[in-house]
Design a protein around this motif. Structure first.
Motif, PDB file in Angstrom:
ATOM      1  N   SER A  25       7.742   2.160  -3.776  1.00 23.82           N
ATOM      2  CA  SER A  25       7.480   3.154  -4.817  1.00 23.82           C
ATOM      3  C   SER A  25       7.338   2.488  -6.190  1.00 23.82           C
ATOM      4  N   GLY A  26       8.184   1.502  -6.463  1.00 27.22           N
ATOM      5  CA  GLY A  26       8.166   0.826  -7.761  1.00 27.22           C
ATOM      6  C   GLY A  26       6.858   0.100  -8.031  1.00 27.22           C
ATOM      7  N   ILE A  27       6.392  -0.673  -7.044  1.00 30.89           N
ATOM      8  CA  ILE A  27       5.162  -1.449  -7.295  1.00 30.89           C
ATOM      9  C   ILE A  27       3.956  -0.516  -7.477  1.00 30.89           C
ATOM     10  N   LYS A  28       4.025   0.639  -6.864  1.00 32.49           N
ATOM     11  CA  LYS A  28       2.929   1.603  -6.986  1.00 32.49           C
ATOM     12  C   LYS A  28       2.951   2.283  -8.363  1.00 32.49           C
ATOM     13  N   LYS A  29       4.129   2.777  -8.749  1.00 29.07           N
ATOM     14  CA  LYS A  29       4.271   3.469 -10.032  1.00 29.07           C
ATOM     15  C   LYS A  29       3.956   2.555 -11.208  1.00 29.07           C
ATOM     16  N   TRP A  30       4.527   1.345 -11.160  1.00 30.84           N
ATOM     17  CA  TRP A  30       4.439   0.462 -12.320  1.00 30.84           C
ATOM     18  C   TRP A  30       3.045  -0.129 -12.507  1.00 30.84           C
ATOM     19  N   LYS A  31       2.263  -0.117 -11.432  1.00 26.01           N
ATOM     20  CA  LYS A  31       0.900  -0.691 -11.511  1.00 26.01           C
ATOM     21  C   LYS A  31       0.078  -0.012 -12.603  1.00 26.01           C
ATOM     22  N   ASP A  32       0.278   1.277 -12.762  1.00 23.95           N
ATOM     23  CA  ASP A  32      -0.457   2.033 -13.789  1.00 23.95           C
ATOM     24  C   ASP A  32      -0.263   1.445 -15.185  1.00 23.95           C
TER      25      ASP A  32
END
Ligand code: SAH
Length: 249
Positions: free
Chosen positions: A123-130
């Motif tokens: 979840s973190g790598i997905k959210k923070w990519k933005d």
């Protein structure tokens, strides 16, 4: 005091709140190798009292926004950054890592040591990519199996405590699935766990128990930490924190 307040009290007067080292923070930074003349914007998420934030601030040109959910840790970091005259480079922010007030493609680097597990790696790598610029870097450390198989006791313990625990190859696959390219991977040395984290933690147990008048809850917290340390010492050849450095495509 609640259990959470006690845990914060046990951890706040320390260099780090998890395994790691200055050497390994610098090793990850070298893999990114930012050009010295470029002013970088960096987020350090789940920074704690900022062991790695200080190292980053000393070694990069630019500004770091250091985020943690607990103001007690950030106060420690603010104190340190003033003493070291780094306060102009470090801005602290009390915020949860799953609810960050950042803009799209705002950062050159997103850093996070031993903290992404709070919302889970996937979840973190997905959210923070933005929040990362295209071509920007993610540098995160995350609990990782360092062998292909392991004794059941430790497998069961970590699966229960952190169901996302996995091998590096599976973590790297998750990064690739989110359209990051891996730039480098290494895992933390045993010294980063024992000398830099567990030994200083053990050294604080006695004063902590005294401060809290040997309460049942304080004793339980110390015993839980001791059990985690014992398991580490028994099974340290099977897991560590993997440090993943990846670039957003
Ligand atoms: N990076 C530091 C701290 C790691 S411990 C180090 O390596 O020493 C994990 C940190 O995550 C703690 O400081 C904890 O307060 C913070 N944390 C826990 N849940 C969080 C959340 N939801 N949002 C932001 N920070 C959180």
């Amino acid at each position: 005091m609640t259990a959470l307040e006690l845990i914060i009290d046990l951890h706040k007067n320390s260099e780090r709140q998890g395994p790691g080292s200055e050497k390994e923070t610098l090793k990850a930074l070298e893999l990114i190798n930012p050009p010295p003349d470029q002013k970088l914007k960096v987020a350090d998420i789940g920074c704690g009292s900022g062991g790695q934030t200080i190292t980053l601030a000393k070694n990069i040109n630019g500004q770091i926004i250091a985020v943690d959910l607990f103001p007690e840790f950030l106060e420690e970091l603010n104190k340190k950054s003033r003493e070291l005259e780094l306060a102009n480079k470090i801005i602290t922010l009390v915020k949860s890592m799953d609810d960050l007030p950042f803009g799209k493609e705002e950062f050159d680097i997103i850093w996070s040591e031993g903290a992404i597990y709070n919302i889970g790696f996937a979840s973190g790598i997905k959210k923070w990519k933005d929040y990362l610029k295209v071509g920007g870097y993610l540098a995160v450390s995350e609990l990782t199996w360092i062998t292909d198989s392991r004794p059941k006791e430790i497998e069961d313990f970590w699966k229960r405590e952190y169901p996302e625990v996995d091998t590096a190859s599976n973590k790297i696959k998750l990064l690739e699935d989110e359209d990051y390219s891996l730039v480098g991977y290494f895992y933390l040395t045993q010294d980063s766990w024992i000398e830099n984290y567990y030994k200083p933690l053990e050294a604080r147990f006695e004063a902590f128990l005294k401060r809290h008048e040997d309460s049942e809850l304080a004793r339980k917290i110390v015993n839980d930490h001791k059990a985690e340390i014992d398991l580490y010492l028994k099974y340290k050849d099977y897991y560590s924190y993997g440090f993943y450095i990846a670039q957003k495509n």
